[in-house]
Enzyme design. Structure first.
Site, PDB file in Angstrom:
ATOM      1  N   ARG A  79       0.821  -1.231   0.000  1.00 20.13           N
ATOM      2  CA  ARG A  79       0.000   0.000   0.000  1.00 20.13           C
ATOM      3  C   ARG A  79       0.851   1.276   0.000  1.00 20.13           C
ATOM      4  O   ARG A  79       0.401   2.332   0.428  1.00 20.13           O
ATOM      5  CB  ARG A  79      -0.970   0.029   1.184  1.00 20.13           C
ATOM      6  N   LYS A 101       2.746  11.464 -11.297  1.00 19.54           N
ATOM      7  CA  LYS A 101       1.814  10.616 -12.054  1.00 19.54           C
ATOM      8  C   LYS A 101       2.513   9.300 -12.351  1.00 19.54           C
ATOM      9  O   LYS A 101       3.550   9.279 -13.023  1.00 19.54           O
ATOM     10  CB  LYS A 101       1.425  11.283 -13.384  1.00 19.54           C
ATOM     11  N   GLU A 143       9.098  19.309 -24.542  1.00 16.77           N
ATOM     12  CA  GLU A 143       8.338  19.546 -23.300  1.00 16.77           C
ATOM     13  C   GLU A 143       8.969  20.702 -22.513  1.00 16.77           C
ATOM     14  O   GLU A 143       8.279  21.484 -21.864  1.00 16.77           O
ATOM     15  CB  GLU A 143       8.270  18.280 -22.437  1.00 16.77           C
ATOM     16  N   LYS A 184       7.183  23.056 -13.995  1.00 14.95           N
ATOM     17  CA  LYS A 184       6.236  21.952 -13.783  1.00 14.95           C
ATOM     18  C   LYS A 184       5.906  21.802 -12.294  1.00 14.95           C
ATOM     19  O   LYS A 184       4.745  21.596 -11.926  1.00 14.95           O
ATOM     20  CB  LYS A 184       6.791  20.640 -14.359  1.00 14.95           C
ATOM     21  N   GLU A 194      -4.924  17.294 -10.723  1.00 15.04           N
ATOM     22  CA  GLU A 194      -5.484  17.768 -11.991  1.00 15.04           C
ATOM     23  C   GLU A 194      -6.986  18.039 -11.909  1.00 15.04           C
ATOM     24  O   GLU A 194      -7.773  17.558 -12.727  1.00 15.04           O
ATOM     25  CB  GLU A 194      -5.159  16.781 -13.128  1.00 15.04           C
ATOM     26  N   ARG A 198      -3.586  21.963 -13.557  1.00 14.74           N
ATOM     27  CA  ARG A 198      -2.542  21.032 -14.013  1.00 14.74           C
ATOM     28  C   ARG A 198      -2.754  20.669 -15.487  1.00 14.74           C
ATOM     29  O   ARG A 198      -1.803  20.362 -16.202  1.00 14.74           O
ATOM     30  CB  ARG A 198      -2.516  19.762 -13.148  1.00 14.74           C
ATOM     31  N   ASN A 202      -0.922  20.270 -20.578  1.00 14.33           N
ATOM     32  CA  ASN A 202      -1.280  19.601 -21.832  1.00 14.33           C
ATOM     33  C   ASN A 202      -1.311  20.557 -23.024  1.00 14.33           C
ATOM     34  O   ASN A 202      -1.880  20.218 -24.063  1.00 14.33           O
ATOM     35  CB  ASN A 202      -2.645  18.903 -21.680  1.00 14.33           C
ATOM     36  N   HIS A 205      -1.157  19.184 -26.549  1.00 11.05           N
ATOM     37  CA  HIS A 205      -1.341  17.731 -26.488  1.00 11.05           C
ATOM     38  C   HIS A 205      -2.626  17.211 -27.126  1.00 11.05           C
ATOM     39  O   HIS A 205      -2.726  16.035 -27.413  1.00 11.05           O
ATOM     40  CB  HIS A 205      -1.232  17.239 -25.033  1.00 11.05           C
ATOM     41  N   HIS A 209      -1.843  13.982 -29.292  1.00 11.12           N
ATOM     42  CA  HIS A 209      -2.304  12.610 -29.056  1.00 11.12           C
ATOM     43  C   HIS A 209      -2.978  12.046 -30.301  1.00 11.12           C
ATOM     44  O   HIS A 209      -2.821  10.867 -30.625  1.00 11.12           O
ATOM     45  CB  HIS A 209      -3.259  12.561 -27.848  1.00 11.12           C
ATOM     46  N   HIS A 221       6.232  11.173 -29.390  1.00 14.45           N
ATOM     47  CA  HIS A 221       5.399  12.081 -28.599  1.00 14.45           C
ATOM     48  C   HIS A 221       5.903  13.526 -28.737  1.00 14.45           C
ATOM     49  O   HIS A 221       5.129  14.447 -28.975  1.00 14.45           O
ATOM     50  CB  HIS A 221       5.423  11.623 -27.140  1.00 14.45           C
TER      51      HIS A 221
HETATM   52  N1  GLY Z   1       2.573  15.312 -18.152  1.00 16.38           N
HETATM   53  C1  GLY Z   1       1.513  16.066 -17.651  1.00 16.38           C
HETATM   54  C2  GLY Z   1       1.370  15.997 -16.170  1.00 16.38           C
HETATM   55  O1  GLY Z   1       2.251  15.491 -15.497  1.00 16.38           O
HETATM   56  O2  GLY Z   1       0.382  16.417 -15.658  1.00 16.38           O
END
Ligand code: GLY
Length: 317
Positions: A79, A101, A143, A184, A194, A198, A202, A205, A209, A221
């Site tokens: 956990r 993420k 990026e 970031k 998000e 956040r 994107n 993006h 995508h 990408h």
């Molecule tokens: N790559 C976008 C984020 O980490 O939210």
């Protein structure tokens, strides 16, 4: 992964063992296919078989795939155990390694299973970039450039800076990476899960995508995001908003991406509609209303999109 282990991971393990730690190196095949539940199960079972406890830590040494997979293993084993990210690609340093993420793909789609699990620390050593193939280095630079558009003009100079290269002056590279991470980190600190802002990360993006999917991932990408940034610039310009078409064009000229997978907007549309940023079937774009002022919009109509697509075809032909 199998590329990075002989370059960086084995030596790191040896040094940790010499410092008295019990270390297990888990290698996975290089490539996106390792971001799967099957590979995750293998990693978790290895941790269980060596009886690692709650006081264990997972170190991800590698690019975005390894960071996402190892981060999710850390989030789910017992956990949740400590996680450290040691990104070795520019893309992972400025994007996947930072922000928590983590996750894996399903056959139904990318990143559909995962957790927000923040690393205790991120160790980005730009010396590891020397072994990075130029195409991958450039992919990460896109990026970084995007972070420049969002919040730090200094970063927009990166592709034109001749010292901005894997084997260039490391203090220059360090400054670009650190400032990109700072952009970031600020966005993530304001909205980790998000719920809102956040999503500004994107920028570029929505189209990216769609292009990646339409090209069956033969366009990387980063290359797709570079096209997406120019598309977002053109959409914004059509509304009289901040004009960054020149900056986006300079990025594209530097990057020399593979050609767009199609010329027909109708061919691309079904891929755009699948983007996970869309809510209730409304297509969502991040645009810049003013310099460094991103906004999430869901009212870009079909005409605006087709006009910008036509302009994109013109500027990249
Ligand atoms: N790559 C976008 C984020 O980490 O939210």
């Amino acid at each position: 992964d199998t590329h990075v282990a002989p370059l960086h991971a084995r030596s790191t393990c040896e040094r940790l063992a010499a410092a008295g730690k019990q270390v297990e190196l888990i290698e996975v095949a290089a490539g996106e296919d390792s971001k799967s539940l099957t590979v995750l199960e293998g990693v978790l079972r290895k941790l269980a078989s060596v009886r690692f406890g709650r006081d264990s830590a997972v170190l991800a040494i590698g690019g975005g795939v390894v960071t996402d997979l190892a981060g999710f293993a850390a989030a789910s084993y017992l956990r949740g155990v400590a996680f450290y990210a040691c990104p070795t690609s520019l893309l992972a340093m400025v994007d996947a390694g930072v922000g928590g993420k983590t996750g894996v793909n399903l056959p139904e789609g990318k990143n559909l299973v995962g957790a927000f699990w923040q690393p205790r620390a991120v160790v980005a050593d730009v010396a590891t970039l020397v072994s990075l193939p130029p195409r991958q280095f450039r992919e990460g630079a896109v990026e970084l450039f995007k972070h420049g558009l969002l919040d730090d003009e200094f970063l927009l100079g990166a592709p034109e800076d001749t010292r901005f290269a894997p084997n260039g002056d490391s203090s220059t590279l360090e400054e670009y990476v650190a400032r990109s991470v700072a952009v970031k980190a600020k966005v993530v600190a304001a909205d980790e899960r998000e719920a809102g802002s956040r999503a500004h990360l994107n920028l570029g993006h929505t189209l990216a995508h769609a292009i990646e999917a339409a090209s069956e991932h033969s366009i990387s990408h980063g290359e797709a995001v570079a096209y997406g940034l120019q598309y977002a610039a053109l959409l914004g310009l059509g509304r009289g908003w901040f004009d960054f078409t020149g900056a986006a064009q300079r990025l594209l000229s530097w990057l020399e991406p593979a050609p767009l997978p199609c010329r027909s907007f109708d061919e691309l549309l079904p891929y755009m509609l699948r983007d996970k940023k869309n809510l209730a079937a409304r297509m969502r774009f991040v645009l810049l209303r003013h310099e460094a002022t991103p906004v999430l919009v869901d009212d870009v109509d079909d005409d605006e999109q087709r006009r910008a697509w036509g302009q994109l075809l013109e500027v990249v032909s």
